[in-house]
Design a protein around this motif. Structure first.
Motif, PDB file in Angstrom:
ATOM      1  N   MET A   1       0.833  -1.186   0.000  1.00 18.09           N
ATOM      2  CA  MET A   1       0.000   0.000   0.000  1.00 18.09           C
ATOM      3  C   MET A   1       0.873   1.243   0.000  1.00 18.09           C
ATOM      4  N   LEU A  65     -11.460  -2.731   0.646  1.00 19.54           N
ATOM      5  CA  LEU A  65     -10.315  -3.653   0.760  1.00 19.54           C
ATOM      6  C   LEU A  65     -10.780  -5.107   0.650  1.00 19.54           C
ATOM      7  N   ASP A  70      -6.184 -10.233  -2.356  1.00 14.98           N
ATOM      8  CA  ASP A  70      -5.234  -9.992  -1.262  1.00 14.98           C
ATOM      9  C   ASP A  70      -3.916  -9.375  -1.720  1.00 14.98           C
ATOM     10  N   ASP A  71      -3.471  -9.773  -2.917  1.00 15.04           N
ATOM     11  CA  ASP A  71      -2.140  -9.332  -3.350  1.00 15.04           C
ATOM     12  C   ASP A  71      -2.180  -8.026  -4.151  1.00 15.04           C
ATOM     13  N   GLU A  73      -1.923  -4.309  -4.945  1.00 10.74           N
ATOM     14  CA  GLU A  73      -1.310  -3.121  -4.341  1.00 10.74           C
ATOM     15  C   GLU A  73      -2.314  -1.962  -4.382  1.00 10.74           C
ATOM     16  N   GLN A  92      -4.188  -2.525  10.668  1.00 11.44           N
ATOM     17  CA  GLN A  92      -4.354  -3.480   9.564  1.00 11.44           C
ATOM     18  C   GLN A  92      -2.984  -3.976   9.078  1.00 11.44           C
ATOM     19  N   VAL A  93      -2.017  -3.053   9.092  1.00 11.40           N
ATOM     20  CA  VAL A  93      -0.659  -3.425   8.687  1.00 11.40           C
ATOM     21  C   VAL A  93      -0.100  -4.433   9.697  1.00 11.40           C
ATOM     22  N   ARG A  97      -2.765  -7.629   7.192  1.00  8.55           N
ATOM     23  CA  ARG A  97      -3.778  -7.549   6.138  1.00  8.55           C
ATOM     24  C   ARG A  97      -3.249  -6.788   4.916  1.00  8.55           C
ATOM     25  N   ILE A  98      -2.463  -5.763   5.173  1.00  8.56           N
ATOM     26  CA  ILE A  98      -1.844  -4.971   4.116  1.00  8.56           C
ATOM     27  C   ILE A  98      -0.420  -4.633   4.538  1.00  8.56           C
ATOM     28  N   ASP A  99       0.394  -4.259   3.549  1.00 13.37           N
ATOM     29  CA  ASP A  99       1.738  -3.798   3.918  1.00 13.37           C
ATOM     30  C   ASP A  99       1.810  -2.301   3.627  1.00 13.37           C
TER      31      ASP A  99
END
Ligand code: AMP
Length: 176
Positions: A1, A65, A70-71, A73, A92-93, A97-99
């Motif tokens: 993200m 979201l 999931d993958d 960006e 969430q990070v 769940r997200i980066d």
């Protein structure tokens, strides 16, 4: 993200779209979500330049979201705008769940962006709503930048009064 932060008219949407088109990322603009799905009451707040409630915006982001692979960006344009929203995002990070790849702060003065906003002529690009959005930014959103730095999030500052193309290049060179 990727997060793109900055005052109204600093180019978040424009730069987010260029980036999304170039790399095939999903552009998640909370402003666009509000313009599309807002109730009458929310729309009134938006038109006067006020922020919507955190739980309402977070619910919109959460649902968006969920609908993405999931993958995928994601580039966030206009979110987070308050510390509670930023806290939710970092949660969430932390939950995996997200980066968080990069945070960009598009820096532009109020004077420089006023003409851009008038030219854009959105329903909320009228004097009193523009001023209110600047005030909301100073009060609720700007403190996020220091808060993120305190959480060891790297914030890249971009000179956003340059041409669209130059700002885009500056962003890309920081993503490599
Ligand atoms: P924007 O298109 O990002 O300038 O957003 C337009 C308007 O939508 C803002 O002035 C707010 O009223 C509302 N909005 C967008 N994003 C948020 C957010 N993250 N939190 C609260 N309100 C928001």
């Amino acid at each position: 993200m990727i997060l793109i932060m900055g005052i109204a008219g600093s180019g978040k949407g424009t730069q987010g779209k260029l980036l999304a088109d170039k790399y095939g990322y999903h552009l998640l603009s909370t402003g666009d979500l509000v313009r599309k799905y807002a109730t009458e009451k929310q729309r009134e707040r938006m038109l006067s330049g006020d922020l919507l409630a955190d739980d309402e915006i977070i619910a919109m982001v959460d649902e968006c979201l969920r609908s993405l692979p999931d993958d995928k960006e994601v580039i966030f344009d206009g979110f987070p705008r308050t510390i509670p929203q930023a806290q939710w995002l970092l949660d969430q990070v932390k939950a995996g769940r997200i980066d968080l790849k990069k945070t960009f702060h598009l820096i532009a003065s109020r004077e420089a962006v006023k003409d851009r906003l008038k030219y854009r002529a959105r329903d909320d690009d009228v004097d009193h709503a523009i001023e209110q959005r600047f005030e909301e930014y100073a009060k609720s959103t700007a403190p996020i930048l220091n808060w993120l730095k305190d959480q060891n999030v790297d914030v890249v500052e971009i000179k956003a009064e340059q041409s669209v193309e130059k700002v885009h290049q500056d962003i890309i060179s920081n993503l490599k």
